[in-house]
Design an enzyme around this catalytic site. Sequence first.
Site, PDB file in Angstrom:
ATOM      1  N   CYS A   1       0.818  -1.186  -0.009  1.00  0.00           N
ATOM      2  CA  CYS A   1      -0.092  -0.076   0.220  1.00  0.00           C
ATOM      3  C   CYS A   1       0.789   1.167   0.110  1.00  0.00           C
ATOM      4  O   CYS A   1       2.198   1.182   0.022  1.00  0.00           O
ATOM      5  CB  CYS A   1      -1.074   0.103   1.170  1.00  0.00           C
ATOM      6  SG  CYS A   1      -0.099   0.257   2.730  1.00  0.00           S
TER       7      CYS A   1
ATOM      8  N   ASP B   1      -4.680   8.444 -28.311  1.00  0.00           N
ATOM      9  CA  ASP B   1      -3.942   7.948 -29.598  1.00  0.00           C
ATOM     10  C   ASP B   1      -4.969   8.087 -30.627  1.00  0.00           C
ATOM     11  O   ASP B   1      -6.353   7.812 -30.561  1.00  0.00           O
ATOM     12  CB  ASP B   1      -3.255   6.772 -29.448  1.00  0.00           C
ATOM     13  CG  ASP B   1      -2.626   6.367 -30.802  1.00  0.00           C
ATOM     14  OD1 ASP B   1      -1.860   7.226 -31.286  1.00  0.00           O
ATOM     15  OD2 ASP B   1      -2.795   5.323 -31.169  1.00  0.00           O
TER      16      ASP B   1
END
Length: 739
Positions: free
Chosen positions: A17, A425
């Site tokens: 974490c 893209d």
Amino acid sequence: MTNTNEKFHTKIGGMSCSFCTGSIQKAILKMDGVQSVNVSLSHEEALIQYESNKVKSDQLIKTIKSLGYTVRDPEKLKTFEEEAAEVRKEKNRLFLSAGFAATTFGLMVAMWFDVMFPWFKWVAMTLALVTVFGTGWYILKMAFASLRRGILNQHVLLEFGAFGGLLGGFLGFFLPGFPILDFFAVATFITTYHILSGYVSKLVRTRSSQAVRKLMDLQPDTARVIRNGEEVEAAIDEVQIAEHVRVRPGDRVPLDGKVFKGESSVDESLVTGESIPVEKGIGAEVIGGSINQSGTLVFEVTKIGSESFLQQIVRHVEEARALKPNIIQLLDLVLKYYVPGVLGFAGLAILTWTFGAWLMNGDLNGSRSIFATLAVLVMGYPCALGMAGPLAMIRGGGLAAEQGILMRSGEAFEIFKDIKKVVLDKTGTITKGEPEVVHVLALSGYNQNEVLQWAGSAESVSEHPLAQAIVNQALDENIELEDVEKFESITGHGIVAKIGEDMIRIGSPRYLEEQGIDFSEKQKEKEDLELQGRTVVGVARNDKAIGFIAIADTLKEDAKEAITRMKEAGLEPIMITGDNVRTARAVAKQVGIDRVMAQVLPNDKAENVRKLQQEGYKVAMVGDGINDAPALMQADIGIAIGAGTDIAIESSDVILTGNRLGGMMDAYRIGKVSYRKTVQNLILAFTFNGVGVPLAVTGWVHPVWAMIAMVLSVTTVLVNSFGGKVLSGSKDTKTKKAS
């Protein structure tokens, strides 16, 4: 001595974490000579900038290892078998610990039904000790290393609770009223839970990114080098700058260079993302990893080693992984204050029943002080808090999978709500990524079908992508193609084919005009098509112009709708592409995108994403190609089209299976609603812990009740996560239906 700034890039194993990333950053930054530390939790990597005259890389490695994490070279990627072995090791550790916990629970159940034997406490003690100092030994080492550096994290809190349980159990042998079995059980249970959390984290990250390896696989191991007039095959690392290398049709270009001899068309989609090959002649640059298609080329090597294009892409992917902004998850943000809070209440319990009791009645209540302190530490372990986020994400991930969306990281669920910019893209993401015939312009004396028949027949023996587009269009319109008797490809210009008694020429209109063919008719229409970003080829029969064929990479069916949904959700779509400005703007206009970044190289894509992040925006990047990999890695959320390259997929946080761009907005909706569910779970969990910890200070909270509260909190979070229609009714869904 002059300061020498260097970078140290490494893989770090064992992180679970953002507490882990924070612990590493704090420890490294305390070292003299360290300038900056970037640690990526998602990709388990670190990029450290330091002064080599003050600190050495082996010292950095030693510090990271002393915290209990593993370190290895980022370029020496683990095999699938190695990763699977690590997961099996974690799984075995979990099964062993779970067996201890189940046995302890069985003893407790027997005790609750008044079945109690003297040996119960000895078994419970043994199981607790084996769990804490055996299967949980690695946690203890990490906690000690963090505490030694003044770092409070989840490992420290766990060990406070575990040792609190052990201490309470041991005191029960000497002090009446201390529930021995309950305290030992707490030490076993919370350690087992932590091992479970670690196993789940390892399972999620079991497939470390293979992007670097797959990039390097694009570079051939050998090259055909011309030495002393003869062609010899040499290893890539033996080739020197200025040497001449021959590349035959179908071969992958081994190194970067400049064409010395020959003409050919080269597939450079790994650089620009564009599927249409680029024509290469003398003086043109070629890039290692691109594919030579039609002719033979001899080029002079201009870049080798770390300066080559592929090596630069590797470096940009690696640095983007480490420089990617860390996302402090909501749970970790809560724990940042929760851990010191619990320890503070534990200290308050000691003061209340020692100094406080002495002030009130002149008696130091030592046993009550110990009992209350241990109860606080037991009640304070954030079991339900730890499960709040993962359970909501598991539920959201399941629903996402049903819609063909794979969420690869927990961060993706939490950051979607903050996304403001979506960088897309062009080729393969907004468009299909394959050239198609979009218009046939017949000249006087011919119709569209005749132009397609002659062109399709002539191109039927060619493997060029534009040729295949023409052939496919003719076949789609059920046009019968004629046999080709002779065929010649004129590299960089076009083709000549003999069909029966007719000679068919196809190529750029400019080249055909240079051959004496008049293409002046319908010039305005042809120019309009070119302004729209179309590739226009001329078709001539027996040296007479008969028509034009416009070819383009067409939009995906749902592209315009997906862009509209983004705007309705308050997101700004930005197109980024290696293609030319004219084509990029034409495509952007069709789908409703206002902001366009054209002629952008792969490393510059990542830099453009980074600039948006530096302006304070959370950025999502959607792409499918090799040239998108650094930007996908750099973005706060990288989203890969599942039909794209393996490298793009490995560089992403979210995968949209198939070709549907609209899946990006479905992932956005699921991420936002999953986050709301996480917040609900945290509120429910914190209600139990937040109320229980202060109550434990009173000394009246029995460990049994503490564990019952833990079970109830976990059950509540579980029901809230999976009960009912967890992720239905989002605003995005309603908007879509209304439209």
